[in-house]
Write a protein that holds these residues in place. Structure first.
Motif, PDB file in Angstrom:
ATOM      1  N   ALA A   1       0.691  -1.130  -0.251  1.00  0.00           N
ATOM      2  CA  ALA A   1      -0.018  -0.072  -0.141  1.00  0.00           C
ATOM      3  C   ALA A   1       0.792   1.324   0.053  1.00  0.00           C
ATOM      4  CB  ALA A   1      -1.003   0.156   1.141  1.00  0.00           C
ATOM      5  N   LEU A   2       1.985   1.337   0.673  1.00  0.00           N
ATOM      6  CA  LEU A   2       2.975   2.408   0.858  1.00  0.00           C
ATOM      7  C   LEU A   2       3.419   2.724  -0.616  1.00  0.00           C
ATOM      8  CD1 LEU A   2       4.491   4.663   2.383  1.00  0.00           C
ATOM      9  CD2 LEU A   2       5.903   2.913   3.123  1.00  0.00           C
ATOM     10  N   PHE A   3       3.920   1.670  -1.157  1.00  0.00           N
ATOM     11  CA  PHE A   3       4.526   1.738  -2.517  1.00  0.00           C
ATOM     12  C   PHE A   3       3.783   2.265  -3.457  1.00  0.00           C
ATOM     13  CE2 PHE A   3       6.162   0.164  -6.413  1.00  0.00           C
ATOM     14  CZ  PHE A   3       7.350   0.263  -6.506  1.00  0.00           C
ATOM     15  N   TYR A   4       2.507   1.718  -3.667  1.00  0.00           N
ATOM     16  CA  TYR A   4       1.587   2.389  -4.488  1.00  0.00           C
ATOM     17  C   TYR A   4       1.223   3.778  -4.206  1.00  0.00           C
ATOM     18  CZ  TYR A   4       1.817  -1.746  -7.489  1.00  0.00           C
ATOM     19  OH  TYR A   4       2.328  -2.617  -8.236  1.00  0.00           O
ATOM     20  N   LEU A   5       0.945   4.089  -2.804  1.00  0.00           N
ATOM     21  CA  LEU A   5       0.709   5.328  -2.451  1.00  0.00           C
ATOM     22  C   LEU A   5       1.644   6.531  -2.942  1.00  0.00           C
ATOM     23  CD1 LEU A   5      -1.118   7.353  -0.869  1.00  0.00           C
ATOM     24  CD2 LEU A   5       0.170   6.961   1.076  1.00  0.00           C
ATOM     25  N   ILE A   6       2.942   5.864  -2.899  1.00  0.00           N
ATOM     26  CA  ILE A   6       3.875   6.698  -3.185  1.00  0.00           C
ATOM     27  C   ILE A   6       3.985   7.188  -4.815  1.00  0.00           C
ATOM     28  CG2 ILE A   6       6.299   6.964  -3.509  1.00  0.00           C
ATOM     29  CD1 ILE A   6       6.778   5.573  -0.964  1.00  0.00           C
TER      30      ILE A   6
ATOM     31  N   LEU B   1       0.970   9.270  -5.759  1.00  0.00           N
ATOM     32  CA  LEU B   1       1.410  10.864  -5.504  1.00  0.00           C
ATOM     33  C   LEU B   1       2.325  11.402  -6.563  1.00  0.00           C
ATOM     34  CD1 LEU B   1       1.663  10.736  -1.660  1.00  0.00           C
ATOM     35  CD2 LEU B   1      -0.363  11.684  -2.871  1.00  0.00           C
ATOM     36  N   VAL B   2       3.259  10.647  -7.010  1.00  0.00           N
ATOM     37  CA  VAL B   2       4.158  10.984  -8.054  1.00  0.00           C
ATOM     38  C   VAL B   2       3.614  11.096  -9.323  1.00  0.00           C
ATOM     39  CG1 VAL B   2       6.192  10.281  -9.423  1.00  0.00           C
ATOM     40  CG2 VAL B   2       6.043   9.699  -6.830  1.00  0.00           C
ATOM     41  N   MET B   3       2.471  10.204  -9.971  1.00  0.00           N
ATOM     42  CA  MET B   3       2.070  10.162 -11.080  1.00  0.00           C
ATOM     43  C   MET B   3       1.112  11.678 -10.838  1.00  0.00           C
ATOM     44  SD  MET B   3       1.118   9.284 -13.980  1.00  0.00           S
ATOM     45  CE  MET B   3       1.540   7.492 -14.278  1.00  0.00           C
ATOM     46  N   MET B   4       0.265  11.810  -9.952  1.00  0.00           N
ATOM     47  CA  MET B   4      -0.544  13.028  -9.830  1.00  0.00           C
ATOM     48  C   MET B   4       0.304  14.170 -10.017  1.00  0.00           C
ATOM     49  SD  MET B   4      -3.133  12.069  -6.555  1.00  0.00           S
ATOM     50  CE  MET B   4      -3.917  13.529  -6.734  1.00  0.00           C
ATOM     51  N   GLY B   5       1.538  14.267  -9.367  1.00  0.00           N
ATOM     52  CA  GLY B   5       2.360  15.171  -9.350  1.00  0.00           C
ATOM     53  C   GLY B   5       2.758  15.536 -10.845  1.00  0.00           C
TER      54      GLY B   5
ATOM     55  N   THR C   1       6.366   5.966 -15.664  1.00  0.00           N
ATOM     56  CA  THR C   1       6.834   4.762 -14.749  1.00  0.00           C
ATOM     57  C   THR C   1       8.460   4.952 -14.214  1.00  0.00           C
ATOM     58  OG1 THR C   1       5.338   3.428 -16.038  1.00  0.00           O
ATOM     59  CG2 THR C   1       6.998   2.418 -14.869  1.00  0.00           C
ATOM     60  N   ALA C   2       9.225   5.433 -15.038  1.00  0.00           N
ATOM     61  CA  ALA C   2      10.581   5.586 -15.023  1.00  0.00           C
ATOM     62  C   ALA C   2      10.721   6.480 -13.492  1.00  0.00           C
ATOM     63  CB  ALA C   2      11.312   6.400 -15.977  1.00  0.00           C
ATOM     64  N   VAL C   3      10.161   7.624 -13.438  1.00  0.00           N
ATOM     65  CA  VAL C   3      10.351   8.727 -12.300  1.00  0.00           C
ATOM     66  C   VAL C   3       9.477   8.092 -11.294  1.00  0.00           C
ATOM     67  CG1 VAL C   3       9.236  10.760 -11.544  1.00  0.00           C
ATOM     68  CG2 VAL C   3       9.913  10.670 -13.965  1.00  0.00           C
ATOM     69  N   MET C   4       8.462   7.259 -11.261  1.00  0.00           N
ATOM     70  CA  MET C   4       7.791   6.772 -10.262  1.00  0.00           C
ATOM     71  C   MET C   4       8.789   5.612  -9.579  1.00  0.00           C
ATOM     72  SD  MET C   4       3.843   6.281 -11.063  1.00  0.00           S
ATOM     73  CE  MET C   4       3.939   5.321 -12.508  1.00  0.00           C
ATOM     74  N   THR C   5       9.342   5.019 -10.523  1.00  0.00           N
ATOM     75  CA  THR C   5      10.340   3.695 -10.274  1.00  0.00           C
ATOM     76  C   THR C   5      11.467   4.281  -9.469  1.00  0.00           C
ATOM     77  OG1 THR C   5       9.882   2.414 -11.890  1.00  0.00           O
ATOM     78  CG2 THR C   5      11.685   1.764 -10.860  1.00  0.00           C
ATOM     79  N   ALA C   6      12.003   5.435  -9.805  1.00  0.00           N
ATOM     80  CA  ALA C   6      13.108   6.293  -9.254  1.00  0.00           C
ATOM     81  C   ALA C   6      12.701   6.714  -7.966  1.00  0.00           C
ATOM     82  CB  ALA C   6      13.604   7.586 -10.288  1.00  0.00           C
TER      83      ALA C   6
END
Length: 300
Positions: free
Chosen positions: A24-29, A32-36, A73-78
């Protein structure tokens, strides 16, 4: 003083709770990154068109493009790699840093060990191909949907795809599952259930039926290696080998890529190799001495 017995019902419940919270924490992060990124993208698009109104459908279309999805996806993974990498470093990497580095070079980073880790990574990948082929036969619609979704995410710049799938994802995911989660599980559960349970949550973590099944292989193998060498770096290397193979095999002619009989044979051989390597590992390969492991674990 008698050691507390592991594997009680409450321990399994704690382990399940930790796995769920971690995912849940992983996908919450990531959300939030995707929304940003979406807000930044819309802002830049407004600036580009000089403040004129633009149809919402056009913005949605841009954000569904392979280029945007790959970059996002690259930014979220980073970001998640940075978060869980730092978390693991702060939790387990600060103590005995010099000792850990010396022991890693002496007991883990040997030629024979590295060769074994390479073979394990390759074996996992080719076994996963067999599993994927079986899923394609049993549930062709599911496989087609999976391939379409992967094409959307990885259809952008190939260098970016290689960077986030081959380099970033193994670091972040191993620090989380074979680092933070597995270390907790080994305190609560016997070794085999701990390794298998973290592999199951690793499958759930991928949030799709196809990957959720076939990543059980590498999740289990990486868990075993991380447990045996008391280090997460060998697991990262195995994961790296596994994840970079699709990029490597793109150089193979398409006729060979679509030869399912060939890949099935290779997968069976990989399974035999995997079993042989794991059976060979205990007595022949260098491992971190128990007294050093005990000293490190006492400080955690």
């Amino acid at each position: 003083m008698e050691a507390t017995k592991k594997g009680k019902v409450s321990d399994y419940l704690k382990a399940a709770g930790l796995g769920i919270l971690a995912i849940a924490l992983f996908y919450l992060i990531q959300i939030l990154v995707m929304m940003g990124m979406m807000f930044v993208g819309m802002f830049l698009d407004i600036i580009r068109v000089g403040g004129e109104n633009q149809e919402a459908s056009s913005l949605v279309s841009q954000m569904q493009s392979p280029e945007f999805l790959t970059s996002a996806t690259a930014v979220m993974t980073a970001v998640t790699t940075l978060v869980f990498g730092i978390w693991y470093k702060l939790r387990y990497g600060r103590k005995f840093m010099e000792t850990r580095f010396q022991s890693f070079r002496q007991y883990v980073l040997t030629r024979k060990n590295v060769l074994v880790f390479l073979l394990l990574g390759l074996s996992c990948y080719f076994i996963e191909i067999i599993i994927a082929n079986v899923i394609a036969v049993v549930s062709p619609d599911v496989m087609e949907l999976y391939l379409e979704s992967m094409e959307g995410i990885m259809g952008g710049n190939s260098v970016v795809v290689f960077f986030f799938t081959g380099l970033l994802a193994p670091i972040g995911e191993e620090c989380l599952f074979r680092g933070l989660i597995l270390k907790k599980y080994l305190k609560w559960l016997p070794v085999v259930p701990a390794i298998l349970l973290q592999a199951v949550f690793f499958g759930i973590f991928h949030m799709n039926y196809v990957q959720g099944i076939y990543v059980l292989i590498i999740g289990t193998v990486a868990g075993y290696v991380a447990y045996r060498w008391k280090r997460v770096l060998p697991a990262i290397f195995i994961h790296f080998v596994n994840n970079t193979m699709p990029s490597v095999l793109r150089a193979v002619p398409e006729s060979v890529q679509e030869n399912y009989v060939l890949w099935t044979v290779i997968g069976v051989l990989a399974l035999v190799l995997l079993i042989a390597v794991i059976k060979y590992m205990p007595g022949e390969l260098m491992e971190v001495p128990e007294e050093l492991v005990a000293k490190e674990e006492a400080a955690e």
